[in-house]
Design an enzyme around this catalytic site. Structure first.
Site, PDB file in Angstrom:
ATOM      1  N   CYS A  83      12.210  -4.466  52.712  1.00  9.26           N
ATOM      2  CA  CYS A  83      12.580  -5.675  50.893  1.00  9.26           C
ATOM      3  C   CYS A  83      13.768  -4.939  50.819  1.00  9.26           C
ATOM      4  O   CYS A  83      13.320  -4.065  49.637  1.00  9.26           O
ATOM      5  CB  CYS A  83      11.822  -5.983  50.325  1.00  9.26           C
ATOM      6  SG  CYS A  83      11.662  -7.500  49.704  1.00  9.26           S
ATOM      7  N   LYS A 122       8.020  -4.261  59.912  1.00  6.63           N
ATOM      8  CA  LYS A 122      10.022  -4.742  60.019  1.00  6.63           C
ATOM      9  C   LYS A 122      10.092  -4.147  58.621  1.00  6.63           C
ATOM     10  O   LYS A 122       9.569  -3.390  57.750  1.00  6.63           O
ATOM     11  CB  LYS A 122       9.740  -5.632  59.064  1.00  6.63           C
ATOM     12  CG  LYS A 122      10.163  -7.116  58.562  1.00  6.63           C
ATOM     13  CD  LYS A 122      10.803  -8.304  58.848  1.00  6.63           C
ATOM     14  CE  LYS A 122      12.158  -8.820  58.852  1.00  6.63           C
ATOM     15  NZ  LYS A 122      13.259  -8.383  57.672  1.00  6.63           N
ATOM     16  N   GLY A 195      18.067 -10.143  62.037  1.00  6.66           N
ATOM     17  CA  GLY A 195      19.886 -10.210  61.094  1.00  6.66           C
ATOM     18  C   GLY A 195      21.308 -11.170  62.015  1.00  6.66           C
ATOM     19  O   GLY A 195      21.279 -10.764  63.075  1.00  6.66           O
ATOM     20  N   GLY A 216      15.466 -15.787  60.953  1.00  3.85           N
ATOM     21  CA  GLY A 216      15.075 -16.493  59.535  1.00  3.85           C
ATOM     22  C   GLY A 216      15.827 -17.298  59.509  1.00  3.85           C
ATOM     23  O   GLY A 216      15.988 -19.094  59.315  1.00  3.85           O
TER      24      GLY A 216
END
Length: 334
Positions: A83, A122, A195, A216
């Site tokens: 993040c 991750k 991604g 995602g």
């Protein structure tokens, strides 16, 4: 995905795919230590397999979070080292941790010592100017030495200065080949790529290079893309459900949650992409998004939405028959 993949979203996605692993939003170790742990951690058993994703850097706090994850029944715990938000940077975790692989290794070891469930990480493929392959290779190698066996690789670098989290998902170039190289260099590890992936063909192409794929935003905005995953990628013989069956299950779920005090609009927002790309989908979304209906029983809203969808589909078909251009479905907003 923050504010998106809550327990209601995960329950919805589980109606479409039985086998894909679902993830919580990132929850900080501080929130689990000092906040309402049950509010953050409670989930429906139907969500399995489900992973708890946490953010933090202190080994003791990470071990505490791991014990909570195991106590609540999660299938694994994932440490977020990807993040890029400023708030996360101020807390000294997320993507900036990639510059401190030893710290990440210490946290992973503390979690592994505390629980029996898998501990995964991750991460990005680089941070700012540290975006050469050796940087991410050494990060993975150091953390793997602490016992981590699964790495979810977001195949973009994190640019921590000057870009928003949204821009960090779009501007740094995708380099899936970095994840492919990690899979070749660490054959004993499980490397999952993430991604910019959308559609079964792109997923299948990646699975020829790596061990897994994380999807995602495409799964959120176009949830029906998941409908064939169980058959194609997990070898399930059971037919996929119909959209009608999924919607019916969601209406029942929303009614049960409403009895517990959860307003149905807080749940319905997650399923707005269910009919995406089909005739009448736009009208259906408009009904479920209409704030004027928020106090109506969910079953009545469902009936209105279905009637609107079918009516719009008939009108579109009539327009096509008359040689007129039918309105195109609009992209789902967030």
């Amino acid at each position: 995905m923050m504010e998106w993949t809550d327990r209601h979203c995960r329950w919805f996605h589980r109606q479409i795919t039985r086998r894909a692993r679902l993830y919580t939003v990132m929850i900080t170790t501080g929130a689990l230590r000092h906040g309402d742990a049950a509010r953050h951690l409670d989930f429906d058993p139907a969500e399995h397999p489900v992973a708890l994703q946490v953010g933090g850097s202190e080994p003791e706090e990470l071990a505490h979070a791991a014990r909570l994850a195991e106590r609540w029944g999660y299938d694994e715990i994932d440490l977020n080292c990807g993040c890029p938000s400023e708030r996360v940077q101020r807390g000294a975790f997320g993507a900036c941790l990639m510059r401190e692989p030893r710290t990440v290794a210490d946290g992973v070891k503390a979690m592994r010592d505390a629980v029996a469930i898998p501990v995964t990480v991750k991460h990005r493929i680089g941070v700012d100017h540290d975006d050469h392959y050796g940087f991410v290779r050494d990060f993975v190698g150091t953390v793997a030495d602490a016992g981590c066996e699964v790495f979810v690789v977001h195949a973009r670098s994190a640019w921590l200065q000057g870009l928003s989290p949204k821009e960090n998902r779009e501007i740094p170039p995708l380099r899936h080949e970095v994840a492919h190289q990690l899979a070749r260099d660490f054959p004993a590890l499980t490397i999952v790529v993430n991604g910019g992936l959308a559609g079964d063909e792109s997923i299948a192409a990646q699975l020829a290079q790596v061990d897994g794929v994380m999807v995602g935003r495409d799964a959120y905005h176009h949830p029906w893309h998941m409908a064939d995953w169980d058959r194609r990628f997990f070898g399930e013989a059971t037919p996929a459900p119909t959209r009608e069956a999924v919607e019916e299950a969601m209406v029942g779920y929303m009614a049960r949650q409403a009895a517990l005090g959860v307003p149905w609009p807080a749940i319905a927002r997650h399923m707005l992409g269910l009919w995406h790309g089909t005739p009448g989908a736009r009208r259906w979304r408009q009904v479920w998004s209409d704030h004027r209906l928020r106090d109506e029983p969910v079953a009545r809203v469902a009936a209105i939405a279905t009637a609107a969808r079918l009516g719009a589909a008939i009108r579109d078909a009539d327009a096509d028959a008359d040689g007129e251009a039918a309105p195109q479905p609009q992209e789902l907003g967030t």
